[in-house]
Design a protein around this motif. Structure first.
Motif, mmCIF file in Angstrom:
data_model
loop_
_atom_site.group_PDB
_atom_site.id
_atom_site.type_symbol
_atom_site.label_atom_id
_atom_site.label_comp_id
_atom_site.label_asym_id
_atom_site.label_seq_id
_atom_site.Cartn_x
_atom_site.Cartn_y
_atom_site.Cartn_z
ATOM 1 N N ASP A 76 0.912 -1.090 -0.001
ATOM 2 C CA ASP A 76 0.273 -0.190 -0.110
ATOM 3 C C ASP A 76 0.843 1.389 0.126
ATOM 4 O OD1 ASP A 76 -2.561 -1.368 -0.151
ATOM 5 O OD2 ASP A 76 -2.751 -0.809 2.259
ATOM 6 N N LEU A 77 1.884 1.181 0.603
ATOM 7 C CA LEU A 77 2.791 2.391 0.609
ATOM 8 C C LEU A 77 3.278 2.864 -0.807
ATOM 9 C CD1 LEU A 77 4.352 4.531 2.237
ATOM 10 C CD2 LEU A 77 6.128 2.973 2.616
ATOM 11 N N VAL A 78 3.222 1.721 -1.568
ATOM 12 C CA VAL A 78 3.742 1.925 -2.954
ATOM 13 C C VAL A 78 2.792 2.767 -3.859
ATOM 14 C CG1 VAL A 78 4.782 1.227 -5.020
ATOM 15 C CG2 VAL A 78 5.946 0.647 -2.775
ATOM 16 N N THR A 79 1.688 1.705 -3.805
ATOM 17 C CA THR A 79 0.325 1.950 -4.543
ATOM 18 C C THR A 79 -0.357 3.169 -4.080
ATOM 19 O OG1 THR A 79 0.582 -0.414 -4.985
ATOM 20 C CG2 THR A 79 -1.726 0.987 -5.646
ATOM 21 N N SER A 80 -0.636 3.181 -2.957
ATOM 22 C CA SER A 80 -1.588 4.333 -2.174
ATOM 23 C C SER A 80 -0.689 5.140 -1.364
ATOM 24 C CB SER A 80 -2.404 3.443 -1.451
ATOM 25 O OG SER A 80 -3.342 2.684 -2.202
ATOM 26 N N GLY A 81 0.547 5.384 -1.559
ATOM 27 C CA GLY A 81 1.239 6.374 -0.848
ATOM 28 C C GLY A 81 2.178 7.051 -1.701
ATOM 29 N N LEU A 82 3.231 6.182 -2.465
ATOM 30 C CA LEU A 82 4.341 6.880 -3.320
ATOM 31 C C LEU A 82 3.617 7.414 -4.644
ATOM 32 C CD1 LEU A 82 7.204 7.266 -3.795
ATOM 33 C CD2 LEU A 82 7.371 5.278 -4.797
ATOM 34 N N VAL A 83 2.871 6.550 -5.298
ATOM 35 C CA VAL A 83 2.042 7.079 -6.524
ATOM 36 C C VAL A 83 1.290 8.502 -6.287
ATOM 37 C CG1 VAL A 83 0.502 6.561 -8.219
ATOM 38 C CG2 VAL A 83 1.997 4.951 -7.423
ATOM 39 N N PRO A 84 0.270 8.676 -5.252
ATOM 40 C CA PRO A 84 -0.214 9.824 -5.135
ATOM 41 C C PRO A 84 0.632 11.018 -4.828
ATOM 42 C CG PRO A 84 -0.636 8.534 -3.245
ATOM 43 C CD PRO A 84 -0.116 7.524 -4.364
ATOM 44 N N GLY A 85 1.710 10.942 -4.092
ATOM 45 C CA GLY A 85 2.737 11.710 -3.695
ATOM 46 C C GLY A 85 3.418 12.211 -5.168
ATOM 47 N N ILE A 86 3.669 11.240 -6.147
ATOM 48 C CA ILE A 86 4.567 11.646 -7.105
ATOM 49 C C ILE A 86 3.456 12.588 -8.111
ATOM 50 C CG2 ILE A 86 5.403 10.845 -9.643
ATOM 51 C CD1 ILE A 86 6.602 8.497 -7.633
ATOM 52 N N VAL A 87 2.074 11.983 -8.346
ATOM 53 C CA VAL A 87 1.162 12.630 -8.887
ATOM 54 C C VAL A 87 1.164 14.106 -8.599
ATOM 55 C CG1 VAL A 87 -1.263 12.853 -9.505
ATOM 56 C CG2 VAL A 87 -0.187 10.681 -9.792
ATOM 57 N N MET A 88 1.001 14.275 -7.228
ATOM 58 C CA MET A 88 0.904 15.733 -6.727
ATOM 59 C C MET A 88 2.021 16.378 -6.921
ATOM 60 S SD MET A 88 -1.008 17.932 -5.456
ATOM 61 C CE MET A 88 -2.303 16.975 -4.743
ATOM 62 N N TYR A 89 3.194 15.967 -6.805
ATOM 63 C CA TYR A 89 4.473 16.459 -7.143
ATOM 64 C C TYR A 89 4.207 17.001 -8.709
ATOM 65 C CZ TYR A 89 9.379 17.166 -8.939
ATOM 66 O OH TYR A 89 10.347 17.695 -9.586
ATOM 67 N N LYS A 90 3.969 16.363 -9.461
ATOM 68 C CA LYS A 90 3.797 16.673 -10.924
ATOM 69 C C LYS A 90 2.717 17.593 -11.315
ATOM 70 C CE LYS A 90 6.953 13.844 -12.897
ATOM 71 N NZ LYS A 90 7.969 14.423 -13.765
ATOM 72 N N LEU A 91 1.929 17.604 -10.570
ATOM 73 C CA LEU A 91 0.727 18.621 -10.735
ATOM 74 C C LEU A 91 1.172 19.877 -10.189
ATOM 75 C CD1 LEU A 91 -2.523 16.741 -9.711
ATOM 76 C CD2 LEU A 91 -1.991 17.145 -11.940
ATOM 77 N N LEU A 92 1.871 19.943 -9.055
ATOM 78 C CA LEU A 92 2.475 21.323 -8.591
ATOM 79 C C LEU A 92 3.339 21.666 -9.451
ATOM 80 C CD1 LEU A 92 2.490 20.290 -4.835
ATOM 81 C CD2 LEU A 92 1.312 22.331 -5.798
ATOM 82 N N GLU A 93 4.128 20.838 -10.458
ATOM 83 C CA GLU A 93 5.212 21.330 -11.061
ATOM 84 C C GLU A 93 4.393 21.994 -12.317
ATOM 85 O OE1 GLU A 93 9.455 19.436 -12.299
ATOM 86 O OE2 GLU A 93 7.789 18.080 -13.049
ATOM 87 N N LEU A 94 3.317 21.287 -12.763
ATOM 88 C CA LEU A 94 2.713 22.007 -14.162
ATOM 89 C C LEU A 94 1.885 23.278 -13.556
ATOM 90 C CD1 LEU A 94 1.030 18.585 -15.288
ATOM 91 C CD2 LEU A 94 2.854 19.844 -16.476
#
Length: 246
Positions: free
Chosen positions: A68-86
């Motif tokens: 869960d830490l990968v699928t439901s922890g790391l992935v949403p963190g990366i997605v939010m990082y990318k959205l903030l970058e955009l």
């Protein structure tokens, strides 16, 4: 043989999450979301299989949280990082040396704030593992539900085709507020009902059946834009259920 089935499903969750990370890093949010959905599917059925086969184990609990830490922890963190970058290309950046080519690569600093979701998810999962109360309900928003909330944002941009909504989602302050709210909900003390059925009577599962029905209607009408509304509905109905039960 039966005892290996739940752990195999958990590892499939981890496998899907790992693939989702790769696509999210490369800004392919749609494919990342597909593998997140698959991972959450396996995450749901590993616990279901363990209960039905009566093969729950301490190893399975720990493995489930790691996946869960990968699928439901790391992935949403990366997605939010990318959205903030955009959301704003003017973020302060630092240079990192790329050893393979001895060239410099810029990495934005403030979008790293999005990874607070990953940290909050890890903290929640650790608390969940040592909390013996959360057998029939959740305390705080479960990590898969939070992941659906975050992963829905780029899907709304991709498929809803609304300039007004896109402007809101790609507003940096909106994303900052969503990140803070996400971290709070993950580790709050709000009691939320679990979609676990001890029996299938409406008397004991009325809230669950009404919630599922409303989810289906919202998804049909609003598509991906329904997901944030569903999360808010889940919290509202849980709070209402807690008040009426008292």
């Amino acid at each position: 043989m039966n005892k290996y089935i739940p752990n195999a499903l958990t590892l499939l969750n981890l496998f899907c999450g790992s693939i989702a990370v790769i696509f999210a890093v490369n800004n392919n949010f749609v494919t990342a979301a597909l593998f997140v959905f698959l991972g959450i599917f396996f995450d749901f059925f590993d616990g279901f299989a363990a209960r039905k086969l009566n093969v729950q184990s301490a190893l399975g609990v720990q493995l489930d949280s790691l996946a869960d830490l990968v699928t439901s922890g790391l992935v949403p963190g990366i997605v939010m990082y990318k959205l903030l970058e955009l959301s704003d290309r003017s973020w302060t950046a630092i240079n990192f040396i790329n050893d393979s080519s001895l060239s410099f690569r810029e990495i934005s600093l403030f979008p790293l704030f999005g990874l607070a979701i990953t940290l909050a998810s890890a903290y929640r999962l650790a608390k969940f593992n040592i909390d013996e109360e959360q057998q029939t309900y959740f305390k705080g928003l479960p990590t898969p539900a939070n992941t659906l909330l975050i992963i829905a944002l780029p899907l709304i941009i991709e498929f809803q085709n609304s300039d007004a909504i896109n402007t809101i989602i790609l507003n940096k302050w909106f994303l900052i507020v969503v990140t803070i709210l996400s971290c709070y909900l993950l580790n709050s003390n709000i009691k939320l009902f679990a979609l676990k059925f001890k029996d299938y009577s409406f008397k004991n599962n009325g809230t669950r059946y009404i919630f599922i029905l409303l989810c289906l209607v919202l998804l049909i009408v609003l598509q991906f834009a329904a997901i944030p509304i569903i999360i808010l509905l889940y919290i509202f109905m849980s709070v209402l259920d807690n008040l009426t039960s008292k």
